[in-house]
Design an enzyme around this catalytic site. Structure first.
Site, PDB file in Angstrom:
ATOM      1  N   ASP A   1       6.572   7.777  38.618  1.00 38.31           N
ATOM      2  CA  ASP A   1       8.032   7.910  38.541  1.00 38.31           C
ATOM      3  C   ASP A   1       8.673   6.668  37.942  1.00 38.31           C
ATOM      4  OD1 ASP A   1      10.686   8.615  38.930  1.00 38.31           O
ATOM      5  OD2 ASP A   1      10.694   7.991  41.026  1.00 38.31           O
TER       6      ASP A   1
ATOM      7  N   ASP B   1      14.164   8.490  33.802  1.00 38.52           N
ATOM      8  CA  ASP B   1      13.694   8.922  35.118  1.00 38.52           C
ATOM      9  C   ASP B   1      12.769  10.134  34.980  1.00 38.52           C
ATOM     10  OD1 ASP B   1      13.295   9.428  37.766  1.00 38.52           O
ATOM     11  OD2 ASP B   1      15.392   9.843  38.252  1.00 38.52           O
TER      12      ASP B   1
END
Length: 499
Positions: free
Chosen positions: A319, A103
């Site tokens: 992201d 992440d």
């Protein structure tokens, strides 16, 4: 077991020595695992021997030895299958392995605590979930509220628990959340010094131990052990290891887009001559970039560029923790309309769940147009139909769904997730404050530089170091077979009496 002759004692001693050698080289569950760095069949150059000595001298002097840190990649981008990529990380003493989602939108590595409330016990990803128990690690210690690290990270609002533990609480875009407290312990990993030399490394590391989860984090469908935070905060994986001189301030990934998934992730710079870069927007919490326009079939869409910037909202963020891609209304509507117009003669539009889909008569994806995203600095990201579409079958026909979604109101935000990041080398250069990418087959080996900022040092080939790692495993296997054969010879050729 009794032995009838002195020669038997010698042979048993030899057998024990061989067994001990096998344990030392190949490891044992009951002792600290040691791995042979240089297979006996491999000849090293003088430069490689010097690198080996340099690494050893650094350990003797207790100084950090930097290099490429390699993390395995699992999972896939398809939301109808897995919908996330994850890696494995080893924490504590003795090291224990955890599966954590990759992440870039998070600044902290956290794993679930043994005392977690609301944490799933099983995962539909067919992985065994693990829980960190601070009491089972001899090197674990709690981070107190007075510790300066408690307030050094800008993702969370650190707090203080009644028993003086530094605590945290994270809220994610899908409404899920987690909270817990920080622990200081050791992270274990492999540092690759050259294409033929890797050393086992460990470093002090602060991570979160979550004892509460809410929302989607409670569900077993995509359950993992935690989050592998690669953001720009001081407690992220790359920041902590770079601060200690163990890794460069640059990391890269290449996520395979097929159903098998996987890929490559390294703390280091994957070198590709066709990589294009765009600057990061300064002073932002996330990896914000300046998206300037979107073109469909080489036609720039009538979208005000300001909708992609932080001047009117949250801007454009890259992201890996997001599966799909998201556009604000002002960009989403003309984008969908342009694609629908391009394929109107080949099929009919339908809606599936929240996706805008198309039932294409021929089933061929090639009827869909190419999409191009243009960024500051002249960089562009060209998306083929398979880069922004997801396919599923219904009643024998092929349904193609656009992976771009409408951003949730009232936020005006553009997020480029795994949907568009897959099948590309993506480089996060924190030294030069830029992000780059290049289309690539992520099943192939890559060349990695251990020096950040774009400067070349020793370029390491992933195929070579993984082949050497495999060679070491084969060596240990053959050494084990030699030990078994020797013991059988001992039993069959000598006069033993078993008690």
């Amino acid at each position: 077991m009794a032995v009838d002759s002195p020669s038997g004692v010698i042979i048993i001693a030899a057998a024990l020595f061989l067994h001990a050698a096998t344990i030392m080289v190949c490891g044992s569950d009951s002792v600290l695992k040691l791995e042979r760095l240089i297979p006996p069949s491999h000849e090293l150059s003088l430069a490689e021997l010097r690198a080996f000595d340099s690494a050893r001298h650094g350990r003797l002097l207790q100084s950090p030895v930097g290099g490429v840190v390699d993390f395995p990649v699992y999972g896939a981008s398809d939301p109808f299958l897995v919908g996330l990529y994850y890696t494995k990380v080893k924490l504590g003493t003795p090291p224990r392995e955890f599966n954590v989602q990759i992440d870039t939108g998070s600044d902290v590595l956290w794993v679930t605590c043994a005392s977690c409330n609301g944490c799933p016990k099983t995962s539909e990803l067919q992985i065994q979930l693990s829980f960190f128990d601070p009491g089972s690690s001899s090197s674990a210690s709690m981070v107190s509220c007075s510790d300066k690290r408690c307030y050094s990270n800008f993702e969370s609002e650190s707090g203080c628990s009644p028993n003086n533990l530094c605590s945290y609480a994270f809220k994610y875009g899908d409404g899920s959340g987690t909270s817990g407290y920080y622990i200081s312990d050791f992270m274990s990993f492999d540092t690759v010094i050259t294409s033929t030399l890797a050393i086992n490394s460990s470093a002090p590391f602060v991570f979160g131990c979550s004892n509460l989860q809410t929302g989607d984090l409670q569900r077993p469908r995509r359950a993992v052990d935690g989050i592998f935070g690669l953001g720009q905060g001081s407690l992220s994986v790359v920041s902590q290891l770079a601060t200690q001189g163990l890794a460069p301030r640059v990391f890269s990934h290449c996520l395979k887009g097929d159903s098998n998934g996987g890929g490559v992730m390294v703390l280091g710079q994957i070198k590709r001559p066709d990589t294009v870069y765009t600057p990061l927007v300064p002073s932002q919490l996330h990896y914000n970039v300046n998206l300037q326009s979107i073109a469909v079939n080489n036609q720039i869409l009538p979208i005000d560029p300001s909708v992609f910037t932080i001047a009117t909202g949250d801007g454009t963020i890259i992201d890996t923790g997001t599966t799909l891609a998201y556009l604000p209304d002002e960009a989403y509507n003309p984008f969908i309309q342009a694609i629908a117009s391009a394929v109107s003669q080949y099929g009919r539009p339908i809606t599936y769940e929240s996706y805008q889909c198309f039932d294409i008569t021929s089933g061929a994806v090639d009827v869909f147009p190419e999409v191009s995203l243009s960024f500051a600095g002249g960089a562009s990201m060209v998306l083929t139909p398979r880069d922004y579409l997801q396919m599923f079958s219904s009643s024998g026909s092929s349904i193609w769904c656009i992976g771009f979604q409408r951003s949730q109101q009232p936020r005006r935000i553009t997020i480029l997730g795994d949907l568009v990041l897959k099948d590309k080398v993506v480089v996060y250069d924190l030294v030069r404050q830029r992000i780059g990418w290049a289309v690539y087959d992520c099943s192939l080996e890559v060349n990695v530089s251990a020096t950040g900022g774009g400067r070349s040092k020793d370029v390491i080939n992933t195929g070579q170091w993984r082949e050497n790692s495999s060679s070491e495993s084969n060596y240990c296997y053959h050494l084990f077979l030699l030990q078994v054969a020797f013991l059988l010879h001992l039993l069959l050729s000598r006069n033993f009496h078993f008690l």
